[in-house]
Write a protein that holds these residues in place. Structure first.
Motif, PDB file in Angstrom:
ATOM      1  N   ILE A  35       0.692  -1.138   0.013  1.00 14.14           N
ATOM      2  CA  ILE A  35      -0.116   0.050  -0.148  1.00 14.14           C
ATOM      3  C   ILE A  35       0.842   1.387  -0.017  1.00 14.14           C
ATOM      4  O   ILE A  35       0.449   2.276  -0.860  1.00 14.14           O
ATOM      5  CB  ILE A  35      -1.235   0.087   1.293  1.00 14.14           C
ATOM      6  N   TRP A  36       1.545   1.609   0.916  1.00  9.59           N
ATOM      7  CA  TRP A  36       2.591   2.541   1.048  1.00  9.59           C
ATOM      8  C   TRP A  36       3.209   3.095  -0.075  1.00  9.59           C
ATOM      9  O   TRP A  36       2.926   4.231  -0.659  1.00  9.59           O
ATOM     10  CB  TRP A  36       3.739   2.421   2.015  1.00  9.59           C
ATOM     11  N   PRO A  37       3.804   2.308  -1.154  1.00 13.98           N
ATOM     12  CA  PRO A  37       4.509   2.709  -2.293  1.00 13.98           C
ATOM     13  C   PRO A  37       3.186   3.125  -3.564  1.00 13.98           C
ATOM     14  O   PRO A  37       3.801   4.013  -4.185  1.00 13.98           O
ATOM     15  CB  PRO A  37       5.300   1.558  -2.902  1.00 13.98           C
ATOM     16  N   LEU A  38       1.977   2.851  -3.337  1.00 15.69           N
ATOM     17  CA  LEU A  38       1.189   3.047  -4.138  1.00 15.69           C
ATOM     18  C   LEU A  38      -0.038   3.997  -3.610  1.00 15.69           C
ATOM     19  O   LEU A  38      -1.109   4.249  -4.174  1.00 15.69           O
ATOM     20  CB  LEU A  38       0.360   1.859  -4.632  1.00 15.69           C
ATOM     21  N   LEU A  39       0.197   4.609  -2.511  1.00 19.16           N
ATOM     22  CA  LEU A  39      -0.675   5.601  -1.788  1.00 19.16           C
ATOM     23  C   LEU A  39      -0.896   6.877  -2.675  1.00 19.16           C
ATOM     24  O   LEU A  39      -2.279   6.816  -2.633  1.00 19.16           O
ATOM     25  CB  LEU A  39      -0.290   5.962  -0.463  1.00 19.16           C
ATOM     26  N   THR A  40      -0.011   7.263  -3.383  1.00 20.83           N
ATOM     27  CA  THR A  40      -0.157   8.270  -4.367  1.00 20.83           C
ATOM     28  C   THR A  40      -1.283   8.055  -5.105  1.00 20.83           C
ATOM     29  O   THR A  40      -2.146   8.730  -5.485  1.00 20.83           O
ATOM     30  CB  THR A  40       0.998   8.927  -4.576  1.00 20.83           C
ATOM     31  N   LEU A  41      -0.857   6.902  -5.970  1.00 24.57           N
ATOM     32  CA  LEU A  41      -1.886   6.446  -7.181  1.00 24.57           C
ATOM     33  C   LEU A  41      -3.261   6.000  -6.332  1.00 24.57           C
ATOM     34  O   LEU A  41      -4.283   6.359  -7.148  1.00 24.57           O
ATOM     35  CB  LEU A  41      -1.445   5.415  -7.739  1.00 24.57           C
ATOM     36  N   ILE A  42      -3.550   5.540  -5.193  1.00 20.71           N
ATOM     37  CA  ILE A  42      -4.590   5.278  -4.610  1.00 20.71           C
ATOM     38  C   ILE A  42      -5.557   6.603  -4.461  1.00 20.71           C
ATOM     39  O   ILE A  42      -6.656   6.744  -4.800  1.00 20.71           O
ATOM     40  CB  ILE A  42      -4.403   4.516  -3.234  1.00 20.71           C
ATOM     41  N   LEU A  43      -4.904   7.473  -4.069  1.00 17.71           N
ATOM     42  CA  LEU A  43      -5.452   8.777  -3.742  1.00 17.71           C
ATOM     43  C   LEU A  43      -5.685   9.537  -4.917  1.00 17.71           C
ATOM     44  O   LEU A  43      -7.018  10.028  -5.008  1.00 17.71           O
ATOM     45  CB  LEU A  43      -4.553   9.829  -3.106  1.00 17.71           C
ATOM     46  N   LYS A  44      -5.023   9.371  -6.172  1.00 18.53           N
ATOM     47  CA  LYS A  44      -5.481   9.924  -7.500  1.00 18.53           C
ATOM     48  C   LYS A  44      -6.303   9.304  -8.349  1.00 18.53           C
ATOM     49  O   LYS A  44      -7.455   9.723  -8.806  1.00 18.53           O
ATOM     50  CB  LYS A  44      -4.059  10.269  -8.092  1.00 18.53           C
ATOM     51  N   ARG A  45      -6.068   7.928  -8.487  1.00 20.40           N
ATOM     52  CA  ARG A  45      -6.801   7.050  -9.498  1.00 20.40           C
ATOM     53  C   ARG A  45      -8.113   6.576  -8.657  1.00 20.40           C
ATOM     54  O   ARG A  45      -9.141   6.436  -9.510  1.00 20.40           O
ATOM     55  CB  ARG A  45      -5.900   6.019  -9.924  1.00 20.40           C
ATOM     56  N   LYS A  46      -7.975   6.076  -7.467  1.00 17.97           N
ATOM     57  CA  LYS A  46      -9.139   5.458  -7.045  1.00 17.97           C
ATOM     58  C   LYS A  46     -10.085   6.432  -6.307  1.00 17.97           C
ATOM     59  O   LYS A  46     -11.228   6.236  -6.506  1.00 17.97           O
ATOM     60  CB  LYS A  46      -8.762   4.079  -5.830  1.00 17.97           C
ATOM     61  N   ILE A  47      -9.619   7.438  -5.738  1.00 20.98           N
ATOM     62  CA  ILE A  47     -10.435   8.312  -5.160  1.00 20.98           C
ATOM     63  C   ILE A  47     -10.834   9.677  -5.739  1.00 20.98           C
ATOM     64  O   ILE A  47     -11.655  10.565  -5.743  1.00 20.98           O
ATOM     65  CB  ILE A  47      -9.940   8.600  -3.815  1.00 20.98           C
ATOM     66  N   GLY A  48      -9.609  10.001  -6.732  1.00 24.88           N
ATOM     67  CA  GLY A  48      -9.844  11.199  -7.685  1.00 24.88           C
ATOM     68  C   GLY A  48      -9.273  12.408  -7.233  1.00 24.88           C
ATOM     69  O   GLY A  48      -9.544  13.323  -7.720  1.00 24.88           O
ATOM     70  N   TYR A  49      -8.129  12.391  -6.328  1.00 23.58           N
ATOM     71  CA  TYR A  49      -7.761  13.666  -5.738  1.00 23.58           C
ATOM     72  C   TYR A  49      -6.919  14.248  -6.924  1.00 23.58           C
ATOM     73  O   TYR A  49      -6.062  13.346  -7.545  1.00 23.58           O
ATOM     74  CB  TYR A  49      -7.004  13.552  -4.380  1.00 23.58           C
ATOM     75  N   SER A  50      -6.359  15.490  -7.003  1.00 21.92           N
ATOM     76  CA  SER A  50      -5.688  16.061  -7.770  1.00 21.92           C
ATOM     77  C   SER A  50      -4.171  15.927  -7.136  1.00 21.92           C
ATOM     78  O   SER A  50      -4.019  15.792  -5.918  1.00 21.92           O
ATOM     79  CB  SER A  50      -5.676  17.547  -8.169  1.00 21.92           C
ATOM     80  N   ALA A  51      -3.201  16.524  -7.672  1.00 25.03           N
ATOM     81  CA  ALA A  51      -1.653  16.570  -7.338  1.00 25.03           C
ATOM     82  C   ALA A  51      -1.628  17.483  -5.868  1.00 25.03           C
ATOM     83  O   ALA A  51      -1.067  17.105  -5.090  1.00 25.03           O
ATOM     84  CB  ALA A  51      -0.751  16.619  -8.276  1.00 25.03           C
ATOM     85  N   SER A  52      -2.296  18.631  -6.210  1.00 26.06           N
ATOM     86  CA  SER A  52      -2.255  19.645  -4.989  1.00 26.06           C
ATOM     87  C   SER A  52      -2.979  19.101  -3.992  1.00 26.06           C
ATOM     88  O   SER A  52      -2.853  19.349  -2.659  1.00 26.06           O
ATOM     89  CB  SER A  52      -2.933  20.967  -5.541  1.00 26.06           C
ATOM     90  N   THR A  53      -4.350  18.349  -4.096  1.00 25.20           N
ATOM     91  CA  THR A  53      -5.083  17.859  -3.018  1.00 25.20           C
ATOM     92  C   THR A  53      -4.412  16.751  -2.385  1.00 25.20           C
ATOM     93  O   THR A  53      -4.271  16.648  -0.848  1.00 25.20           O
ATOM     94  CB  THR A  53      -6.259  17.399  -3.495  1.00 25.20           C
ATOM     95  N   ILE A  54      -3.541  16.101  -3.047  1.00 18.39           N
ATOM     96  CA  ILE A  54      -2.828  14.965  -2.415  1.00 18.39           C
ATOM     97  C   ILE A  54      -1.832  15.424  -1.380  1.00 18.39           C
ATOM     98  O   ILE A  54      -1.392  14.943  -0.272  1.00 18.39           O
ATOM     99  CB  ILE A  54      -2.223  14.132  -3.562  1.00 18.39           C
ATOM    100  N   ALA A  55      -1.055  16.415  -1.891  1.00 16.47           N
ATOM    101  CA  ALA A  55      -0.230  17.243  -1.080  1.00 16.47           C
ATOM    102  C   ALA A  55      -0.585  17.817   0.136  1.00 16.47           C
ATOM    103  O   ALA A  55      -0.206  17.745   1.135  1.00 16.47           O
ATOM    104  CB  ALA A  55       0.580  18.169  -2.145  1.00 16.47           C
ATOM    105  N   ILE A  56      -1.804  18.585   0.055  1.00 18.22           N
ATOM    106  CA  ILE A  56      -2.502  19.039   1.232  1.00 18.22           C
ATOM    107  C   ILE A  56      -2.995  17.893   2.166  1.00 18.22           C
ATOM    108  O   ILE A  56      -2.593  18.018   3.386  1.00 18.22           O
ATOM    109  CB  ILE A  56      -3.864  19.824   0.610  1.00 18.22           C
ATOM    110  N   ILE A  57      -3.390  16.746   1.667  1.00 14.55           N
ATOM    111  CA  ILE A  57      -3.719  15.604   2.714  1.00 14.55           C
ATOM    112  C   ILE A  57      -2.270  15.158   3.078  1.00 14.55           C
ATOM    113  O   ILE A  57      -2.593  14.732   4.605  1.00 14.55           O
ATOM    114  CB  ILE A  57      -4.296  14.475   1.805  1.00 14.55           C
ATOM    115  N   SER A  58      -1.446  15.062   2.661  1.00 11.63           N
ATOM    116  CA  SER A  58      -0.156  14.864   2.910  1.00 11.63           C
ATOM    117  C   SER A  58       0.470  15.730   4.322  1.00 11.63           C
ATOM    118  O   SER A  58       0.821  15.267   5.296  1.00 11.63           O
ATOM    119  CB  SER A  58       1.010  14.817   2.092  1.00 11.63           C
ATOM    120  N   LEU A  59       0.120  17.113   3.971  1.00 11.63           N
ATOM    121  CA  LEU A  59       0.180  18.194   5.044  1.00 11.63           C
ATOM    122  C   LEU A  59      -0.671  17.829   6.360  1.00 11.63           C
ATOM    123  O   LEU A  59       0.065  17.876   7.422  1.00 11.63           O
ATOM    124  CB  LEU A  59      -0.008  19.488   4.520  1.00 11.63           C
TER     125      LEU A  59
END
Length: 419
Positions: A35-59
């Motif tokens: 899961i950890w290596p694919l987390l970015t793709l899960i958030l983007k492809r599976k849930i539909g977040y943008s790169a900026s939104t994923i960065a905010i979630i990380s924050l």
């Protein structure tokens, strides 16, 4: 040739039993670490977040995790470290497996964050336990072996994770949770803390002697300033390294579309393969080199690796990039892993390790936020150029700190090669 190969692998013989148990535990954990290596793709492809939104979630995740890391460090220095590990890991596994029973959504993200929270609180205790269970002079080899086990499992997990990503994501969560639990049980049952009184004078390291309870971790850092500066270097290194699971998969998905996840999974497995093949080699070649020179070399290779893919869309070039990046990762890890353990009193390891985890979090989160904004505002080319520049800056700081470190910890540099 045979003698050289024999020397490379025989260097791991004669270590404490706990070092070998940690090796197997790491390997088992990462065989299921999908899961950890694919987390970015899960958030983007599976849930539909943008790169900026994923960065905010990380924050947000980082802000939540920071106090948890500090609390975990304090608990690790106050209570039995094995008990801390089993309690927090068990809670983490429960929440992690629960992600398998919900659809990709905000709820899944929340459950995953909670699982990571308790795993984070366990981190300082685990790092301190590795140091507690190994002799100071074998620390390089013990951390090298642990790192090797981590990647032996990861090379399998990365490839399988890429295949499970599209249709069997729930299964990936379950396997990941169960392997984490099994490795935790191994550590609890078979990893033993060394009794310092049983060590000979030549085996002891005076910088690891217990400090008074009246001495705070901040007092330790003020007295041993090179550790404080090195924490800054660790933060910058994390800024760069974190792009392996953020900017790189996003870039590959942009170039290769639907095959991006699969290609990134294969590239991740290649990363693990290089670690397996070259960690023993680099450990043997650089065994007489101090920790900070290793870190300097690793940071330089980090910088070069991102310049290699700066303007490319050719798949095989990513493997060249990953080879250079991974050699840098290996050398940096061989220096960074034992650095803190040899310079901090055993009584304060949990707290100082928590600070180390904090700066890694800050560096990783800052990297995601900054690169997310750069990608959305400018381009991947600009992002890779910035990463290379940060690598150069961190290298300079590490070199200057190397000179200071030799003055503060002179006995650690006796019979060593000085650059």
């Amino acid at each position: 040739m045979y003698k050289k190969l024999s020397n490379i692998f025989s260097q791991y013989s004669g270590l404490s039993k706990s070092a070998y148990v940690i090796f197997f535990a790491k390997m088992i954990t990462n065989m299921g670490a999908f899961i950890w290596p694919l987390l970015t793709l899960i958030l983007k492809r599976k849930i539909g977040y943008s790169a900026s939104t994923i960065a905010i979630i990380s924050l947000v995740i980082g802000i939540i995790y920071l106090p948890a890391t500090v609390l975990g460090g304090k608990l690790a220095d106050k209570y039995d470290r094995k008990k801390i590990i089993i309690i927090f890991d068990s809670i983490s596994v429960i929440f992690f497996i629960s992600c398998a029973f919900v659809k990709p959504s905000n709820l899944m993200t929340a459950l995953f964050v909670i699982a990571g929270l308790f795993a984070t609180m366990e981190g300082p205790a685990f790092e301190a336990l590795i140091a507690d269970a190994t002799k100071p002079q074998e620390r390089d080899k013990a951390y090298s072996l642990s790192y090797l086990g981590h990647n032996l499992g990861f090379i399998i997990g990365g490839a399988i994770g890429g295949l499970l990503f599209e249709k069997y994501l729930s299964l990936a969560f379950i396997i990941d949770g169960l392997t984490t639990l099994s490795s935790t049980i191994l550590i609890i049952l078979f990893v033993n803390v060394l009794n310092v009184d049983d060590l000979t004078d030549n085996e002891k390291n005076e910088y690891e002697d217990h400090a008074s309870n009246d001495v705070s971790s901040f007092d330790i850092l003020k007295e041993r300033k090179s550790i404080l500066i090195q924490l800054l270097v660790f933060m910058l290194a994390a800024f760069i390294y974190n792009q392996f699971s953020f900017t790189l998969p996003l870039y590959m998905e942009t170039i290769f579309s639907d095959k991006g996840a699969q290609y990134f999974g294969l590239l991740s497995s290649f990363n693990g393969l290089i670690v397996i093949l070259f960690t023993p080699v680099m450990t043997h070649i650089l065994e007489k080199l101090d920790e900070l020179p290793k870190i300097i070399i690793g940071l330089l290779l980090y910088s070069l690796s991102f310049l290699i893919i700066r303007n490319t869309v050719i798949y095989w070039v990513f493997f060249v990039m990953m080879f250079v990046f991974t050699i840098g990762e290996i050398i940096n890890t061989l220096g960074a892993s034992p650095y803190i353990s040899r310079r901090v009193p055993a009584s304060h390891r949990g707290r100082i390790n928590s600070y180390s985890n904090i700066v890694y979090f800050i560096g990783g989160i800052a990297g995601r936020i900054t690169m997310g904004w750069v990608i959305d505002t400018f381009s991947y080319t600009t992002a890779f150029t910035i990463l290379a520049g940060i690598g150069i800056v961190s290298t300079i700081i590490a070199y200057l700190n190397y000179k200071l470190d030799k003055k503060i910890f002179p006995k650690l540099y006796e019979k060593k090669i000085i650059l």
